[in-house]
Write a protein that holds these residues in place. Sequence first.
Motif, PDB file in Angstrom:
ATOM      1  N   MET A 176      -1.293  12.756  15.199  1.00 20.00           N
ATOM      2  CA  MET A 176      -2.241  12.916  13.937  1.00 20.00           C
ATOM      3  C   MET A 176      -3.229  12.001  14.344  1.00 20.00           C
ATOM      4  N   TRP A 215       8.634   4.037   2.693  1.00 24.14           N
ATOM      5  CA  TRP A 215       8.206   3.163   3.437  1.00 24.14           C
ATOM      6  C   TRP A 215       7.234   1.701   2.914  1.00 24.14           C
ATOM      7  N   PHE A 266       1.104  -0.847   0.349  1.00 23.60           N
ATOM      8  CA  PHE A 266       0.288   0.160   0.001  1.00 23.60           C
ATOM      9  C   PHE A 266       0.657   1.116   0.210  1.00 23.60           C
ATOM     10  N   THR A 273       2.807   6.509   1.449  1.00 29.07           N
ATOM     11  CA  THR A 273       3.357   8.168   2.215  1.00 29.07           C
ATOM     12  C   THR A 273       4.374   8.418   1.665  1.00 29.07           C
ATOM     13  N   ASN A 293      10.564  -2.867   3.806  1.00 24.43           N
ATOM     14  CA  ASN A 293      10.173  -1.698   3.200  1.00 24.43           C
ATOM     15  C   ASN A 293      10.881  -1.153   2.083  1.00 24.43           C
ATOM     16  N   SER A 321       4.017   5.369  15.347  1.00 23.63           N
ATOM     17  CA  SER A 321       4.967   6.238  14.540  1.00 23.63           C
ATOM     18  C   SER A 321       4.144   5.669  12.811  1.00 23.63           C
ATOM     19  N   TYR A 322       3.755   4.441  12.666  1.00 23.24           N
ATOM     20  CA  TYR A 322       3.526   4.611  11.155  1.00 23.24           C
ATOM     21  C   TYR A 322       1.089   4.670  11.561  1.00 23.24           C
ATOM     22  N   GLU A 323       0.682   4.436  10.312  1.00 22.00           N
ATOM     23  CA  GLU A 323      -0.822   4.559  10.485  1.00 22.00           C
ATOM     24  C   GLU A 323      -0.866   5.742  10.582  1.00 22.00           C
ATOM     25  N   GLY A 324       0.014   6.604  10.838  1.00 19.80           N
ATOM     26  CA  GLY A 324      -0.613   8.110  11.464  1.00 19.80           C
ATOM     27  C   GLY A 324       0.030   7.888  12.726  1.00 19.80           C
ATOM     28  N   THR A 325       0.724   9.253  12.790  1.00 20.03           N
ATOM     29  CA  THR A 325       1.475   9.574  14.290  1.00 20.03           C
ATOM     30  C   THR A 325       0.383   9.819  15.037  1.00 20.03           C
ATOM     31  N   LEU A 356      -5.209  14.695  16.745  1.00 20.77           N
ATOM     32  CA  LEU A 356      -5.945  15.814  16.131  1.00 20.77           C
ATOM     33  C   LEU A 356      -7.226  15.412  15.321  1.00 20.77           C
TER      34      LEU A 356
HETATM   35  C1  LIG Z   1       8.504   0.546   9.712  1.00 19.85           C
HETATM   36  C2  LIG Z   1       7.388   1.440   9.476  1.00 19.85           C
HETATM   37  C3  LIG Z   1       7.043   0.807   8.374  1.00 19.85           C
HETATM   38  C4  LIG Z   1       5.654   2.167   7.496  1.00 19.85           C
HETATM   39  N1  LIG Z   1       4.766   1.032   6.366  1.00 19.85           N
HETATM   40  C5  LIG Z   1       4.444   1.598   5.153  1.00 19.85           C
HETATM   41  C6  LIG Z   1       3.349   1.282   4.096  1.00 19.85           C
HETATM   42  O1  LIG Z   1       3.200   0.249   4.158  1.00 19.85           O
HETATM   43  N2  LIG Z   1       2.966   2.328   3.740  1.00 19.85           N
HETATM   44  C7  LIG Z   1       2.424   3.615   3.335  1.00 19.85           C
HETATM   45  O2  LIG Z   1       2.101   4.622   2.795  1.00 19.85           O
HETATM   46  N3  LIG Z   1       2.666   4.413   4.345  1.00 19.85           N
HETATM   47  C8  LIG Z   1       4.170   3.768   5.856  1.00 19.85           C
HETATM   48  N4  LIG Z   1       4.522   4.034   6.689  1.00 19.85           N
HETATM   49  C9  LIG Z   1       4.860   5.508   6.870  1.00 19.85           C
HETATM   50  C10 LIG Z   1       3.892   6.600   8.109  1.00 19.85           C
HETATM   51  O3  LIG Z   1       2.509   5.726   7.745  1.00 19.85           O
HETATM   52  C11 LIG Z   1       4.268   7.274   8.649  1.00 19.85           C
HETATM   53  O4  LIG Z   1       5.550   6.993   8.316  1.00 19.85           O
HETATM   54  C12 LIG Z   1       3.699   8.083   9.564  1.00 19.85           C
HETATM   55  O5  LIG Z   1       2.492   8.385   9.211  1.00 19.85           O
HETATM   56  C13 LIG Z   1       4.245  10.045   9.750  1.00 19.85           C
HETATM   57  O6  LIG Z   1       4.648  10.016   8.390  1.00 19.85           O
HETATM   58  P1  LIG Z   1       6.733  11.052   8.419  1.00 19.85           P
HETATM   59  O7  LIG Z   1       6.804   9.369   8.827  1.00 19.85           O
HETATM   60  O8  LIG Z   1       6.504  11.509   7.143  1.00 19.85           O
HETATM   61  O9  LIG Z   1       6.317  11.958   9.259  1.00 19.85           O
HETATM   62  P2  LIG Z   1       6.054  13.765   9.624  1.00 19.85           P
HETATM   63  O10 LIG Z   1       4.643  13.807   8.603  1.00 19.85           O
HETATM   64  O11 LIG Z   1       7.183  14.335   8.655  1.00 19.85           O
HETATM   65  O12 LIG Z   1       5.589  13.644  11.051  1.00 19.85           O
HETATM   66  C14 LIG Z   1       7.435  14.066  11.674  1.00 19.85           C
HETATM   67  C15 LIG Z   1       6.454  14.469  12.898  1.00 19.85           C
HETATM   68  O13 LIG Z   1       6.276  16.296  12.556  1.00 19.85           O
HETATM   69  C16 LIG Z   1       4.167  15.706  13.800  1.00 19.85           C
HETATM   70  N5  LIG Z   1       3.975  16.252  13.146  1.00 19.85           N
HETATM   71  C17 LIG Z   1       3.529  16.593  11.429  1.00 19.85           C
HETATM   72  N6  LIG Z   1       2.685  17.178  11.390  1.00 19.85           N
HETATM   73  C18 LIG Z   1       1.579  17.437  12.677  1.00 19.85           C
HETATM   74  C19 LIG Z   1       0.977  18.551  13.408  1.00 19.85           C
HETATM   75  N7  LIG Z   1       0.237  19.292  12.221  1.00 19.85           N
HETATM   76  N8  LIG Z   1       0.666  18.454  13.963  1.00 19.85           N
HETATM   77  C20 LIG Z   1       1.505  18.663  15.045  1.00 19.85           C
HETATM   78  N9  LIG Z   1       2.812  17.378  15.069  1.00 19.85           N
HETATM   79  C21 LIG Z   1       2.688  16.730  13.056  1.00 19.85           C
HETATM   80  C22 LIG Z   1       3.924  14.075  13.329  1.00 19.85           C
HETATM   81  O14 LIG Z   1       3.435  14.190  14.469  1.00 19.85           O
HETATM   82  C23 LIG Z   1       5.476  13.315  13.970  1.00 19.85           C
HETATM   83  O15 LIG Z   1       6.008  13.456  15.111  1.00 19.85           O
HETATM   84  C24 LIG Z   1       5.638   3.613   7.877  1.00 19.85           C
HETATM   85  C25 LIG Z   1       6.929   3.970   7.686  1.00 19.85           C
HETATM   86  C26 LIG Z   1       7.104   3.297   9.073  1.00 19.85           C
HETATM   87  C27 LIG Z   1       8.332   3.794  10.147  1.00 19.85           C
END
Ligand SMILES: Cc1cc2nc3c(=O)[nH]c(=O)nc-3n(C[C@H](O)[C@H](O)[C@H](O)COP(=O)(O)OP(=O)(O)OC[C@H]3O[C@@H](n4cnc5c(N)ncnc54)[C@H](O)[C@@H]3O)c2cc1C
Length: 419
Positions: A403, A194, A160, A163, A245, A396-400, A406
């Motif tokens: 998120m 990812w 899927f 990201t 990943n 952290s994944y599937e939305g931190t 919020l």
């Molecule tokens: C092991 C792993 C597996 C994954 N698998 C998948 C997958 O299969 N498919 C896929 O599509 N994605 C996948 N992901 C991606 C994952 O969903 C994202 O890493 C996650 O949504 C966070 O995005 P980012 O890492 O870009 O962090 P960012 O969005 O850059 O966030 C960095 C920090 O800023 C904070 N932040 C951002 N915006 C705000 C706001 N408005 N207010 C307050 N805080 C904020 C966040 O909470 C976080 O703490 C995976 C990630 C990992 C680590």
Amino acid sequence: MPTTTTAPTDTKTTASPAAAKAAKPRKPLPAPNSDFYDVYETLSAEELKALKDVRAFMEAQVAPIITKYWADDAFPFELLPAVKALNIGGLGMKGYGCRGGSLALFGFVSMEMARVDPSFSTFFGVHNGLAMGSIYLDGSEEQKQKWLPPMARMEKIGCFGLTEPLVGSGAGRGLLTTAKREGDTWVLNGEKRWIGNAPWCDVSVIWARDVADNQVKGFIVENKSTPGFSVEKIEHKIALKVVQNGHITLKDCRVPEANRLQGGNSFRDTARVLKVTRYMVAWMATGCAMGAYEAALAYAQTRLQFGKPIGSFQLVQDLLARMLGNITASQCLVTRMAQLHAEGKLTDAHAALSKAFTTVKCRETVAWARELLGGNGIVLDYKVARYFADAEALYSYEGTLQMQNLIVGKAVTGLSAFV
Ligand SMILES: Cc1cc2nc3c(=O)[nH]c(=O)nc-3n(C[C@H](O)[C@H](O)[C@H](O)COP(=O)(O)OP(=O)(O)OC[C@H]3O[C@@H](n4cnc5c(N)ncnc54)[C@H](O)[C@@H]3O)c2cc1C
């Protein structure tokens, strides 16, 4: 479900005058069991049987080898035939050759897998929940008939791609990957980061922004035969290392209109999938905490300090009770969440709250488990270190956490804090 792990009996003897007492064999210690409130009993006999098969597979075939794979950043492909034989492909989905069953059972299976290995649970969740779930929820009848049966048989494995390198939390507001329609073909350009299973799987569900209307749309892309599709494995992770990943690049990747998810016409349709997968991560986080707790408890029963098992010390029991409290609260939460789903009442905010709460509690629990093991808590051979590291990715994944909160905040205040 009673655990199959057996705690060793404490056979330590003490010196006289307690010699007579010590000569009496001690009562066997209870085996670690993280189902303190009997939540497994909420399942039907048929569901419990399926879950026992998963437990037997995880304990007999995954547990003995997974630490080595984790250390090597590798996926145990030789286990795939045994996973297929479990007949769990398409769990929670009806028709199209899928296993069916309730979303509660899917949750319990995810928890059970994560109890032994969160990576393995993630591999299955990405395939079954994210990839198949997208087609099941957003695909047309024809698309479901074409793609779901081979995926349910696990002949084709999915991933899927939402990201991107530059867009994570903000995916709902502005994907940079574009989709441009040219007649009956879509041209995809961009990068995805990812993406679990991507380096080796067969089918990717790619989310891209339609340049014509700026809406997010989903596309089924065949990884191995679509020109312009390439994927590089992400190296040097410190969590969920068994999951492979990928960093996907789409360069003038052409897919037919027949591969555009016909029910995926805006980010709202993507969010319908994410609701279910956040639900699933809450179960996985609960399972991860259970695995760490059971390993820590077994350690506490056998590790001696000051001539006694460390589990006999008050402060160690305090840690164990806190861990079990976190786990039991999480189990009750996810079990109620499954009931809400069965009643047709599960909202995005319900799933977000569960994902947020259970991953916070998981992180706390695995840290206490690590603490309980002292120095051995940072060595992979004692298992807890793996759960400790994996909890970071679940968090952290599937939305931190931010998120998820919020989403909950918007639901309870009626005011959106999303920028
Ligand atoms: C092991 C792993 C597996 C994954 N698998 C998948 C997958 O299969 N498919 C896929 O599509 N994605 C996948 N992901 C991606 C994952 O969903 C994202 O890493 C996650 O949504 C966070 O995005 P980012 O890492 O870009 O962090 P960012 O969005 O850059 O966030 C960095 C920090 O800023 C904070 N932040 C951002 N915006 C705000 C706001 N408005 N207010 C307050 N805080 C904020 C966040 O909470 C976080 O703490 C995976 C990630 C990992 C680590």
